[in-house]
Design an enzyme around this catalytic site. Structure first.
Site, short mmCIF file in Angstrom:
data_model
loop_
_atom_site.label_atom_id
_atom_site.label_comp_id
_atom_site.label_asym_id
_atom_site.label_seq_id
_atom_site.Cartn_x
_atom_site.Cartn_y
_atom_site.Cartn_z
N THR A 80 0.85 -1.19 0.00
CA THR A 80 0.00 0.00 0.00
C THR A 80 0.89 1.24 0.00
O THR A 80 2.01 1.20 0.51
CB THR A 80 -0.94 0.05 1.23
OG1 THR A 80 -1.81 -1.07 1.19
CG2 THR A 80 -1.78 1.30 1.30
N ARG A 83 -12.66 -8.74 -2.92
CA ARG A 83 -12.27 -8.38 -1.55
C ARG A 83 -11.84 -6.91 -1.50
O ARG A 83 -11.10 -6.44 -2.34
CB ARG A 83 -11.10 -9.28 -1.10
CG ARG A 83 -10.53 -8.97 0.29
CD ARG A 83 -9.30 -8.08 0.21
NE ARG A 83 -8.67 -7.90 1.52
CZ ARG A 83 -7.72 -7.01 1.76
NH1 ARG A 83 -7.30 -6.21 0.80
NH2 ARG A 83 -7.19 -6.89 2.95
N VAL A 84 -12.32 -6.19 -0.51
CA VAL A 84 -11.89 -4.81 -0.29
C VAL A 84 -11.31 -4.73 1.12
O VAL A 84 -11.93 -5.20 2.08
CB VAL A 84 -13.08 -3.83 -0.44
CG1 VAL A 84 -12.63 -2.41 -0.12
CG2 VAL A 84 -13.65 -3.90 -1.85
N GLY A 85 -10.12 -4.17 1.23
CA GLY A 85 -9.47 -4.03 2.54
C GLY A 85 -9.76 -2.69 3.18
O GLY A 85 -10.75 -2.03 2.86
N THR A 127 -1.30 1.46 6.43
CA THR A 127 -0.80 0.35 5.62
C THR A 127 -0.74 -0.89 6.51
O THR A 127 -0.54 -0.77 7.71
CB THR A 127 0.59 0.67 5.05
OG1 THR A 127 1.21 -0.56 4.64
CG2 THR A 127 1.51 1.34 6.06
N GLY A 128 -0.93 -2.05 5.90
CA GLY A 128 -0.85 -3.27 6.68
C GLY A 128 -2.02 -4.19 6.39
O GLY A 128 -2.66 -4.09 5.34
N1 GLY Z 1 -3.90 -2.47 3.58
C1 GLY Z 1 -4.17 -2.96 2.31
C2 GLY Z 1 -5.17 -4.02 2.28
O1 GLY Z 1 -5.29 -4.80 3.22
O2 GLY Z 1 -5.85 -4.11 1.29
#
Ligand code: GLY
Length: 311
Positions: free
Chosen positions: A167, A195-197, A218-219
């Site tokens: 990210t 999938r959406v993070g 980020t992570g």
């Molecule tokens: N932090 C990016 C994700 O998990 O999509």
């Protein structure tokens, strides 16, 4: 107001052989964003310029060179948020936008809604002047090779250079006091299609409130969402002073650094998740923290010196 800029290229187990490329990428992003701010441009233009550099660099998990999903396709998410209005523009599951941050910006500035996904987001982006590309143009050789190994064998972090999460992000404050934050990602490798993070979700992967500060995370998205990490960090900034505060060990640390650390501590304590974040407080004081082995980041010091690190 003195302008300020901070960027990141992801918190992950950055191997030594990728460290130089990560710091060089952050440096180029700072140069691009700072040229806008130093020339009197807006924080929004500055973060777009910085993030385009990071998205175009295949060492980072955003835009070109993103991780591939289980179907072998790049699927990107991005958000940009305005600290003055609390309005965000977010786009998710994009396959054909070379620079997802531009789609997010188009939504921020021209859309009655704050988030669009998939074909609807791509159509809106195109209708508003954002160039589309072929889906294959976003696939780097390294990520294709990694995906092929995962397909043949089984999904494994080692196939992705230990690159489980990535990210990119940026936060900027301009001469006029405008504060914007943004985050862009290809998400996790071999993720399920659709999938959406955390990244494009307001308060999770990004937040900006001119009364407190701006944050980009980020992570591991599924953990970051649980603690609404960007909003939590922003809340920790409230009431913090930019001037040196004192940590338990008696060493000085800015309020911005303490807020960043508290948010990552919350992530670890409540989810056992890994990640990191960058932020600027409302006065432009930078802060960052991570609990991964490394995070790529860079910021411009008050004297104008560019600091970049994967430490
Ligand atoms: N932090 C990016 C994700 O998990 O999509």
């Amino acid at each position: 107001m003195r302008p300020s800029l901070i960027v990141h290229g992801g918190a992950w187990d950055i191997p030594d052989e990728a460290a130089e490329a990560c710091t060089a990428g952050c440096q180029r992003a700072l140069v691009a964003g700072w040229a806008v701010l130093a020339g009197g441009g807006t924080a929004l233009d500055a973060i777009e310029a910085a993030i385009v550099v990071l998205e175009d660099d295949p060492v980072f998990d955003a835009g070109y060179g993103s991780h591939l999903n289980l179907d072998g396709r790049v699927e990107c998410d991005a958000i940009v948020m305005d600290g003055a209005t609390l309005r965000a523009g977010a786009a998710a599951t994009l396959h054909r936008v070379k620079n997802p941050i531009r789609a997010a910006r188009a939504i921020l500035e021209k859309c009655p809604h704050m988030m669009l996904v998939a074909e609807g987001a791509e159509r809106f982006a195109q209708e508003n002047g954002v160039a589309l590309c072929k889906a294959e143009e976003l696939v780097s050789e390294a990520e294709w090779d990694a995906w092929m190994k995962c397909k043949k064998d089984a999904h494994a972090a080692e196939h992705h250079r230990g690159h489980e999460q990535g990210t990119v992000g940026a936060v900027a404050l301009d001469y006029e006091g405008r504060l914007f934050a943004a985050t862009s990602t290809g998400g996790t490798c071999c993720k399920l299609p659709g999938r959406v993070g955390d990244s494009p979700l307001i308060g999770c992967g990004c937040y900006a409130d001119a009364e407190a500060g701006g944050v980009s995370c980020t992570g591991y998205g599924e953990a970051i969402m649980k603690v609404v990490m960007a909003k939590s960090a922003t809340d920790y900034l409230r009431g913090q002073d930019s001037a040196a505060a004192h940590t338990e060990d008696g060493r000085g640390s800015s309020g911005a650094m303490l807020a960043a650390k508290r948010a990552v501590d919350l992530l670890a304590a409540r989810t056992a998740g890994t990640g990191g974040l960058i932020l600027l407080d409302r006065n432009g004081e930078p802060g960052f923290a991570f609990n991964t082995p490394r995070m790529a980041y860079g910021y411009v010091e008050a004297g104008g010196t560019f600091i970049t690190s994967v430490g």
